[in-house]
Design an enzyme around this catalytic site. Structure first.
Site, PDB file in Angstrom:
ATOM      1  N   HIS A 265       0.835  -1.204   0.000  1.00 48.61           N
ATOM      2  CA  HIS A 265       0.000   0.000   0.000  1.00 48.61           C
ATOM      3  C   HIS A 265       0.874   1.261   0.000  1.00 48.61           C
ATOM      4  O   HIS A 265       0.707   2.152  -0.839  1.00 48.61           O
ATOM      5  CB  HIS A 265      -0.908  -0.026   1.237  1.00 48.61           C
ATOM      6  N   GLU A 266       1.798   1.321   0.933  1.00 49.63           N
ATOM      7  CA  GLU A 266       2.636   2.529   1.039  1.00 49.63           C
ATOM      8  C   GLU A 266       3.534   2.673  -0.196  1.00 49.63           C
ATOM      9  O   GLU A 266       3.862   3.787  -0.599  1.00 49.63           O
ATOM     10  CB  GLU A 266       3.457   2.508   2.332  1.00 49.63           C
ATOM     11  N   HIS A 269       1.737   4.670  -2.714  1.00 49.54           N
ATOM     12  CA  HIS A 269       1.863   6.109  -2.443  1.00 49.54           C
ATOM     13  C   HIS A 269       3.243   6.613  -2.874  1.00 49.54           C
ATOM     14  O   HIS A 269       3.374   7.682  -3.473  1.00 49.54           O
ATOM     15  CB  HIS A 269       1.716   6.377  -0.942  1.00 49.54           C
ATOM     16  N   GLU A 295      -4.731   7.946  -2.716  1.00 45.31           N
ATOM     17  CA  GLU A 295      -5.208   6.649  -2.234  1.00 45.31           C
ATOM     18  C   GLU A 295      -5.559   5.715  -3.390  1.00 45.31           C
ATOM     19  O   GLU A 295      -5.495   4.497  -3.249  1.00 45.31           O
ATOM     20  CB  GLU A 295      -6.407   6.867  -1.301  1.00 45.31           C
TER      21      GLU A 295
HETATM   22 ZN    ZN Z   1      -2.949   5.219   2.042  1.00 47.16          ZN
END
Ligand code: ZN
Length: 501
Positions: A265-266, A269, A295
């Protein structure tokens, strides 16, 4: 135009430097700073925030923006120059409405609240955090009053994270989504035993988990010459420049997905933060667009790639080399099913894709009630638990698993959560369009190849930096406005298949 434009860029560069220095202090506080450093750090953070605000709201910047406005309006809307003037004017108009003393107070309060929240969460003791949250809510109400709004006070706070989107628009999107989601959650609940995730709760050595995560994200495209990963209580990403992005993760020995999907997830980003064009560096256009856009990138890699069947077809054999005993009785398909088990749970960041949206709606509603003064901070734990029971049929046994789980309120981020669900919806619009343009992507994912997908995202999303609102970006990247139906269709199809609905 050139001279004034360059003068504007020079001044904005100073603001950017101050903001990024502040971001480094914040990153340090959440990763390596010893506990007693909090009070000193609060002052340093407050000073940098105030300085950045003062430099940004200087009348000279306002004058330059006014001088440049007419000329910028004649340029192509998407150009660097027109976008810089447009976006900076919008941000400037908001910033000058906020007194420097309030900015400083919010920053100082946040640094102290972060410290209190960390302790409160560890001890599952809401009382430790309550006075900090009371002060935070009061400050956010003051901030919203300064920023101004026409309909709902929450609009002013939401706009900081999701530019030009209103509470009413978000509520309408969420309501439509909820209508589709609730029957799906109920249908899955009736077949809850169809998917077993016991394998994820076996014991997995922390270092091996960490090493596997690093291997995965390197292959996805995370460049350790331009970034690093550390541990923190709450995973996050922060960028200090075009070639310096930091991600964090957390490792739970008895729950593999915590590290695994947190790390992916990170990384989503981070790839976004590393993907804007160098010309935008040290301006308000450096970095991602809105938080919903941000996101969309993290959720795309975490879920649409990381929780896909093709992804585990490639990675499961490798994971089993790390954990041969724990995974001896598994295959790629059973592991794929396990990481997609739908079950009402307490922790948002570990929620499955189907119930995730309900976690967001709960926070969106509580935040609205707080800033509209319909809910007292002291009553947040009870309100939280009641909504958890109503939406997900579970009640957290303590506040660590309830209202203390997220870092956002401690940092003063009220108005933020909605962007998570908007981003999830957008992620599927983007993914569908990328596959339409490049039909080999699903087969490439099965081979552990991500370069074409990343390249598509670079060209259609990352390269623009912060030029566009979420809706503008959606129209440019996918040809459609932001909408929920692609995401709903995806959830119905994927989970219908998994649960035999
Ligand atoms: Zn996030």
């Amino acid at each position: 135009m050139n001279e004034k434009f360059n003068e504007l860029k020079k001044r904005l560069g100073v603001v950017s430097d101050l903001q990024r220095a502040g971001a480094i202090l914040d990153w340090d506080q959440q990763t390596y700073m010893p506990p007693k450093g909090a009070a000193g750090r609060a002052e340093q953070a407050a000073t940098l925030s105030r300085l950045a605000h003062e430099h940004f709201t200087a009348p000279a910047i306002g004058a330059l923006l006014d001088d440049l406005a007419d000329e910028a309006a004649k340029l192509d809307y998407d150009s660097d120059e027109a976008s810089l003037v447009r976006v900076t004017r919008r941000e400037y108009a908001k910033a000058v409405r906020v007194p420097p003393a309030l900015v400083e107070e919010i920053s100082r309060t946040a640094a102290l609240a972060l410290d209190a929240w960390t302790q409160a969460r560890t001890d599952a003791n809401f009382a430790l955090f309550q006075p900090h949250l009371e002060k935070t809510v009061a400050l956010q109400i003051r901030l919203a009053e300064c920023l101004g709004y026409t309909e709902r006070i929450y609009d002013a706070l939401l706009d900081q994270y999701e530019t030009q989107m209103t509470t009413a628009q978000v509520a309408a999107i969420f309501d439509a989504y909820k209508q589709e989601l609730v029957p799906l959650v109920q249908a899955i609940a009736r077949r809850a035993d169809a998917v077993d995730d016991a394998v994820l709760h076996r014991e997995y050595a922390e270092q091996k988990q960490w090493d596997f995560g690093i291997e995965v994200i390197k292959q996805i495209g995370f460049d350790f010459a331009s970034g690093r990963q550390d541990k923190s209580a709450h995973p996050f990403t922060t960028g200090f420049g075009l070639n310096d992005v930091r991600i964090t993760t957390r490792v739970d020995k008895h729950f593999l997905p915590s590290m695994l999907f947190g790390t992916i997830h990170e990384t989503g980003h981070a790839l976004y933060d590393l993907g804007y064009r160098a010309e935008l560096e040290r301006t308000p256009l450096a970095g991602g667009a809105t938080l919903g856009a941000h996101e969309s990138q993290s959720r795309l890699w975490e879920n649409l790639v990381g929780r896909s069947r093709g992804f585990w077809k490639f990675w499961f054999p490798r994971l089993r080399e790390y954990f041969p005993a724990q995974l001896a009785d598994q295959d790629a398909e059973s592991f794929y099913r396990a990481v997609n088990k739908v079950q009402p749970s307490f922790i948002r960041v570990e929620a499955d894709e189907v119930t995730y949206g309900l976690h967001i709606m709960l926070r969106f509603e509580i935040e609205n009630e707080l800033v509209e003064r319909k809910l007292q901070v002291a009553d947040v734990p009870a309100a939280w638990n009641a909504k958890m029971q109503a939406y997900l049929g579970v009640t957290p046994p303590n506040d660590k698993l309830g209202c203390l789980q997220d870092i956002h309120w401690s940092s003063g981020s009220i108005g933020y959560f909605a962007t998570y669900l908007l981003g999830s919806m957008f992620s599927r619009q983007l993914f569908n369009r990328a596959v339409r343009d490049l039909p080999a992507i699903p087969a490439q994912i099965e081979n552990g190849e991500y370069a074409e997908l990343l390249g598509w995202l670079r060209r259609n999303v990352h390269t623009h930096g912060a030029k566009f609102t979420l809706d503008e970006l959606a129209r440019r990247a996918t040809g459609e406005p932001l909408q929920a139906h692609a995401y709903v269709a995806y959830l119905k199809q994927k989970y219908g298949d998994l649960y035999g609905l």
